[in-house]
Design a protein around this motif. Structure first.
Motif: not given
Length: 334
Positions: A19, A46, A72
């Motif tokens: 990420l 995530v 994220r």
């Protein structure tokens, strides 16, 4: 000046590194370059930028099984990752960005592998199998004035049992803001064709991407990213430290209220902002519990919203049954 398209393949499976790499490319790579980043992660969940991890997943179970959470930069819903997921990221100059073109690249790559897939109205990619449409890919997006990205997952041979368990949150009574995930029936691509693999899918995506942008012959080979990249680029190290920090994973959570009764005599309304308890209202059934209520209001305010932190920080004058009840209801974090 338009530069040749680039294909980058991460050999790291640390989700926070990947990420961070995505964010580093988005912010610092030449704005006139089209880039395809291919990557996969070790087991993790995530969540989207605007999501609440306590609402989206079972953090206590993840903690017990050693599965980290990550947040994220883009919006969208929570997803489970493991080495059976192939992840792709398209990065483009914003004036030349086309969501339709990116989806077309993925669909053409799958078609070369014998998979007939189609895009849904929610920007998922589906296949028809077993008499129903099932999801193989979820996608999310981010835009600035100069650059845009589109990233997504492809379920190749993910552990769907873990996916279901981790993305089923504990039954806490939370009044929460933020984006909520929408569950969908899913299928692994290897259930359709057992010959498929991460490596084959990466080759197909790379070829479709380079063909789309008419990369000149001979084409540059993919660039592989390994652990040396992290130490060689100071700004990438900074992005990595940000992605793994509590302040990013939990501190970015939209405000919410958790109401529960750790004991039949009291009910707590705990308000949490940026992952920290900012207000506590105690409702006592019995007047003699009012002193305990004031003690809890003072003791909980300012603590991180984490059962282990709370259990350790509450004063000894709080009865053990109450302290344990609060810690167990809130649970731990991975």
């Amino acid at each position: 000046m338009q530069r040749a398209p680039r294909v980058l393949i991460s050999e790291i499976t640390d989700p926070r590194f990947n990420l961070a790499t995505e964010d580093w490319i988005f912010r610092e790579m030449a704005a006139h370059t089209h880039v395809l980043l291919l990557w996969r992660n070790s087991r993790c969940v995530v969540i989207g930028r605007h999501q609440n991890p306590w609402v989206e997943c079972d953090l206590e179970l993840m903690r017990a099984e050693g599965v980290p959470a990550a947040r994220r930069q883009s919006g969208g819903g929570a997803v489970y990752h493991d080495p059976g997921n192939t992840n792709f990221t398209f990065l483009s100059p914003t004036p030349e960005y086309s969501r339709d073109r990116n989806f077309g690249i993925v669909l053409r790559a799958l078609r070369t592998l014998g998979i007939e897939a189609f895009r849904s109205g929610r920007n998922d990619i589906l296949v028809s199998t077993g008499g129903e449409d099932r999801k193989i890919s979820g996608n999310a997006f981010k835009h600035t004035r100069e650059r845009s990205f589109h990233h997504g997952t492809l379920l190749v041979e993910a552990d769907l049992d873990r996916l279901g368990r981790y993305l089923t949150p504990a039954s806490q009574r939370l009044e929460a803001r933020g984006t909520r995930s929408v569950p969908s029936p899913v299928v692994n691509l290897r259930e359709i064709d057992p010959r498929l693999s991460h490596e084959r899918i990466c080759r197909a995506l790379s070829e479709a991407f380079l063909e789309e942008f008419a990369a000149p012959e001979p084409r540059d080979p993919p660039e592989y990213l390994d652990g040396e990249v992290l130490t060689a680029i100071p700004s990438l190290r900074e992005y990595y430290e940000k992605m793994r920090a509590w302040e990013w994973i939990y501190g970015m959570t939209p405000e919410f209220v958790h109401s529960f009764s750790p004991d039949p005599a009291i009910t707590l309304d705990i308000r949490v902002r940026e992952g920290v308890i900012v207000a506590v209202v105690v409702h006592s059934v019995q007047p003699e519990e009012d002193g305990l209520g004031r003690l809890l209001e003072r003791g909980l305010s300012g603590l991180r919203y984490d059962g282990a932190t709370i259990a350790a920080a509450l004063p000894g004058s709080v009865p053990a049954r109450i302290r344990t009840g609060i810690a167990e209801e809130i649970g731990g974090i991975p």
